[in-house]
Design a protein around this motif. Structure first.
Motif, short mmCIF file in Angstrom:
data_model
loop_
_atom_site.label_atom_id
_atom_site.label_comp_id
_atom_site.label_asym_id
_atom_site.label_seq_id
_atom_site.Cartn_x
_atom_site.Cartn_y
_atom_site.Cartn_z
N ASP A 610 0.83 -1.20 0.00
CA ASP A 610 0.00 0.00 0.00
C ASP A 610 0.86 1.25 0.00
O ASP A 610 0.55 2.24 -0.67
CB ASP A 610 -0.92 -0.01 1.22
CG ASP A 610 -1.91 -1.16 1.18
OD1 ASP A 610 -2.28 -1.59 0.06
OD2 ASP A 610 -2.30 -1.65 2.26
N ILE A 611 1.95 1.22 0.76
CA ILE A 611 2.93 2.30 0.75
C ILE A 611 4.31 1.67 0.55
O ILE A 611 4.72 0.82 1.35
CB ILE A 611 2.93 3.13 2.06
CG1 ILE A 611 1.53 3.60 2.42
CG2 ILE A 611 3.89 4.30 1.94
CD1 ILE A 611 1.46 4.30 3.78
N MET A 612 4.99 2.06 -0.51
CA MET A 612 6.37 1.65 -0.74
C MET A 612 7.27 2.81 -0.32
O MET A 612 7.09 3.94 -0.78
CB MET A 612 6.60 1.30 -2.21
CG MET A 612 5.68 0.21 -2.76
SD MET A 612 6.16 -1.46 -2.25
CE MET A 612 7.62 -1.72 -3.26
N VAL A 613 8.22 2.53 0.56
CA VAL A 613 9.05 3.56 1.17
C VAL A 613 10.51 3.33 0.78
O VAL A 613 11.05 2.25 1.00
CB VAL A 613 8.93 3.54 2.71
CG1 VAL A 613 9.73 4.69 3.32
CG2 VAL A 613 7.48 3.59 3.14
N ASN A 614 11.14 4.35 0.20
CA ASN A 614 12.57 4.26 -0.12
C ASN A 614 13.31 5.27 0.75
O ASN A 614 12.90 6.43 0.87
CB ASN A 614 12.82 4.59 -1.60
CG ASN A 614 14.13 4.03 -2.11
OD1 ASN A 614 14.15 3.00 -2.79
ND2 ASN A 614 15.25 4.68 -1.80
N SER A 615 14.41 4.83 1.36
CA SER A 615 15.15 5.73 2.23
C SER A 615 15.77 6.88 1.43
O SER A 615 15.86 6.82 0.20
CB SER A 615 16.26 4.97 2.97
OG SER A 615 17.45 4.91 2.20
N SER A 616 16.23 7.88 2.12
CA SER A 616 16.93 8.99 1.47
C SER A 616 18.32 8.52 1.05
O SER A 616 18.81 7.48 1.49
CB SER A 616 17.05 10.18 2.42
OG SER A 616 17.76 9.80 3.60
N VAL A 617 18.96 9.30 0.16
CA VAL A 617 20.31 9.01 -0.28
C VAL A 617 21.13 10.29 -0.22
O VAL A 617 20.63 11.38 -0.54
CB VAL A 617 20.32 8.43 -1.72
CG1 VAL A 617 19.71 9.42 -2.71
CG2 VAL A 617 21.74 8.05 -2.15
N ASP A 618 22.36 10.17 0.24
CA ASP A 618 23.27 11.31 0.26
C ASP A 618 23.81 11.50 -1.16
O ASP A 618 24.49 10.61 -1.68
CB ASP A 618 24.42 11.05 1.24
CG ASP A 618 25.29 12.27 1.45
OD1 ASP A 618 25.61 12.95 0.45
OD2 ASP A 618 25.69 12.53 2.60
N PRO A 619 23.52 12.63 -1.81
CA PRO A 619 23.95 12.79 -3.21
C PRO A 619 25.47 12.82 -3.37
O PRO A 619 25.98 12.55 -4.46
CB PRO A 619 23.32 14.12 -3.62
CG PRO A 619 23.06 14.84 -2.34
CD PRO A 619 22.77 13.80 -1.31
#
Length: 692
Positions: A610-619
């Motif tokens: 129902d909710i797909m969550v992707n963590s943040s990434v340091d560019p």
């Protein structure tokens, strides 16, 4: 004359091995107080030497004639338990050999007999190896012994090349480039291939950058509806986990039904150490057939072939213990040095690491060598050592460099085995994904994704946090090797510490929150079908904003009733995937130009959460935050985890640009199989034509 010379050389090798065994027995008799080769009154050195020669000769004869039958009688014993029984049985054979010496001059206690037998097996194997270095025929016999193959086993002679696909699990494109670069590369054998006979190319994984999705597509042509390493299916109320045998079998069944073909290895193929068979007629150490008992389909068959040689068992056991000591020392050093990020390396992990980096590596390598010497058309094998260690030590730690060096020796051994095969072979190296480093989400922010979801839903957070989950192929393989029963499927809410009727507002069932590397999945069991964005906001008004605004989360994927799949980011940002319309800054920009296509494809999966969550990434660094207890992780987007490699022979055509998705890799491997079948004979390592 040639036959006479070969026979004479073989006789000399037998005599040399016998002499070394005799000398080893004499030396051990001098060192070990409980091992004796003379009468109580004492004997001359010559008499002791004769007794040792008789004992060594009888021991070798028993090993040649009796040992294979003992191993066959133990097929129902758990595979790793067999590795322990090898020492006891080998010690028993030594005790029988000593009992054949005249006047009872040879005696040894039970424990001493085990030690003497192990040392003698290793020295005999080392002597044979040394003597075989200049003799191709002897070298071939040594490789057969390593693979647990009889010299009389029929070989499939052919003038057309076969292909060995060797998967180096978790080694990303960038890590491999560093490992083969410089004057003293970490992986010199792979560097030599890349510099002479092979080309190195980059391929990009799907959003689900993990072995379950990648290998299913590579071997069976489809990873449709595989959203993560683990996910919740509402219609059955179960959690599918890729490294669970029943789940692997079901995923393989679905892939075959979708693709309409049995798999990459259906034509005279062998599958070794994988999650799936690829349609191979010979499958050993394969998770999806772990429960089967048909001939040739025993998942643990490779262990028995390998441990049939006592010397293999002794070497692997010694390396296993050394790896345990190495892991304890490395973990202690990391703790004393205050290294960050750092995760717990206690519990069963040292044993799992030793299994992955020693037992699984040695057995799979031996199985591949056996397939090559038998002349199978296609072989696909997975070495999981690097992936397991990198999860806990990081993709570029000192620990992982050591693992890379040992994997390089496996590649070299398999490459050399192809020179003794009854047909020419192409060797293809590839990875299923890379790894991205970063501090785990819970360590970085003081709460897990599950706890953050509870906060957004207005639910209480348990005082006792749930033990962080972790997923790796080696754990499933180790359970199969130990013949451990499969854990029962998790009911709704079990992943959150609640039952199906978990408490909460209005008695609602608790959301199911799962982690797959830095990809999180949130499902609502009591909302039928794929819950829309509007349905979620009506039920939990603060949840989506709580997740999207969190600094450790890069974006969410939800299904909007008006716009279809929508990616949500901080500050009200949206990316409507169906039309490409963007509101505010694009949440997918930090994840690269292929992110939108990868997410759009996964959004159409029936079992997307129902909710797909992707963590943040340091560019700048590519660091991400795993929702599992891992330093090095993979499973979502961000960093090097989606950058896998493909190293192919120059004798085969080059890929048409960078490949996107594991299904594209499958098509490339199939094309190479067709090319190989149409080629004239060409030995691996022979000068290759220029790249087309």
């Amino acid at each position: 004359m040639t036959a006479w010379r070969n026979g004479g050389a073989a006789l000399l090798r037998v005599l040399a091995v016998w002499a070394v065994g005799t000398l080893t027995m004499v030396l051990l008799a001098l060192v070990l107080p409980d091992f004796r080769l003379q009468s109580a009154d004492g004997d001359s050195f010559t008499r002791v030497g004769v007794t040792a020669a008789l004992g060594a000769g009888c021991f070798s004869l028993l090993n040649a004639l009796v040992w294979p039958w003992l191993v066959r009688a133990l097929l129902l014993v758990p595979a790793l338990a067999l590795g322990s029984l090898v020492f006891l049985l080998n010690g028993s054979l030594l005790w029988l050999a000593l009992s054949a010496t005249p006047d009872g001059r040879g005696t040894a206690g039970p424990g001493t007999a085990v030690v003497v037998a192990a040392v003698m097996s290793v020295t005999a194997s080392a002597t044979s190896t040394f003597l075989a270095t200049r003799d191709p025929g002897a070298q071939s016999r040594r490789l057969r012994r390593l693979a647990g193959r009889r010299a009389s086993a029929p070989a499939r002679h052919s003038v057309t090349p076969g292909i060995v696909f060797l998967q180096l699990d978790g080694i990303g494109y960038d890590v491999l480039c560093e490992a083969i670069d410089g004057d003293r590369p970490v992986m010199p054998a792979v560097a030599a291939l890349c510099g002479t006979s092979h080309r190195l190319t980059l391929w990009h994984t799907d959003w689900s950058s993990q072995t379950g999705a990648a290998q299913l597509a590579i071997l069976h042509g489809s990873n449709e509806d595989v959203p993560a390493f683990r996910w919740y299916e509402k219609e059955t109320g179960e959690v599918i986990v890729s490294n669970r045998p029943s789940s692997a079998a079901e995923l393989q069944r679905r892939a075959v039904a979708r693709s309409g073909v049995p798999g990459l290895l259906a034509h005279d193929g062998a599958s070794r150490g994988n999650l799936f068979t690829g349609g191979a007629g010979q499958a050993a150490l394969v998770l999806s057939v772990a429960a089967r008992r048909r001939p040739g389909q025993r998942s643990r068959a490779g262990y028995f072939a390998y441990f049939a040689d006592p010397a293999n068992a002794a070497r692997t056991a010694a390396s296993f213990l050394a790896e345990l000591v190495r892991e304890v020392g490395q973990a202690l050093r990391a703790r004393l040095a205050g290294e960050r990020p750092r995760v717990s390396r206690g519990g069963l992990y040292p044993l799992i690491r030793a299994f992955a980096t020693v037992v699984q590596r040695d057995v799979v390598t031996a199985a591949v060598i056996g397939d090559v010497l038998t002349g199978r058309t296609s072989v696909y094998a997975d070495l999981v050592a690097y992936d397991e260690v990198a999860h806990h030590s990081g993709p570029r730690g000192r620990d992982t460099r050591q693992v890379l060096a040992r994997l390089d020796r496996c590649v070299d051994l398999i490459a050399r085995a192809t020179h003794h095969a009854p047909r020419p072979y192409h060797l293809v190296l590839l990875s299923d994904h890379g790894q991205s480093q970063g501090e785990p989400f819970a360590a970085a922010y003081g709460h897990s994704l599950e706890e953050l979801v509870r906060i957004g839903c207005g639910r209480p957070v348990p005082r006792q946090p749930r033990r962080p989950e972790t997923g790796a192929e080696a754990r499933g393989a180790a359970r199969v090797a130990l013949h451990r029963p499969e854990r029962p499927p998790e009911p709704p809410g079990a992943a959150n510490g609640e039952g199906a009727a978990g408490g909460g507002p209005g008695g609602r069932t608790a959301p199911v929150v799962l982690g797959s590397g830095n990809l999180g999945l949130v499902s609502f069991p009591d909302l039928p079908g794929r819950a829309s964005r509007q349905a979620i906001e009506r039920r939990y008004p603060a949840l989506l904003r709580t997740l999207a605004e969190h600094p450790g989360i890069g974006f969410l994927l939800v299904d909007d009733e008006r716009h279809g799949p929508v990616v949500l980011g901080a500050g009200g940002a949206e990316h409507r995937l169906a039309t490409g319309e963007i509101t505010g800054h694009d949440p997918l920009t930090p994840f690269g130009p292929g992110a939108a296509a990868a997410v759009r494809r996964a959004a159409g999966f029936p079992h997307a959460a129902d909710i797909m969550v992707n963590s943040s990434v340091d560019p700048r660094t590519g660091a991400v935050h795993a929702f599992e207890d891992q330093i090095g992780c993979h499973g979502g987007l961000g960093g090097e985890q989606t950058r896998a490699f493909l190293m192919s022979p120059l004798a085969l055509s080059a890929p048409a640009g960078e490949l996107a998705g594991a299904e594209a890799v499958h098509e490339e491997l199939r094309r190479w199989q067709r090319e190989a079948m149409a080629q004239p004979a060409q030995r691996a390592g022979a000068p290759a034509p220029a790249a087309p």
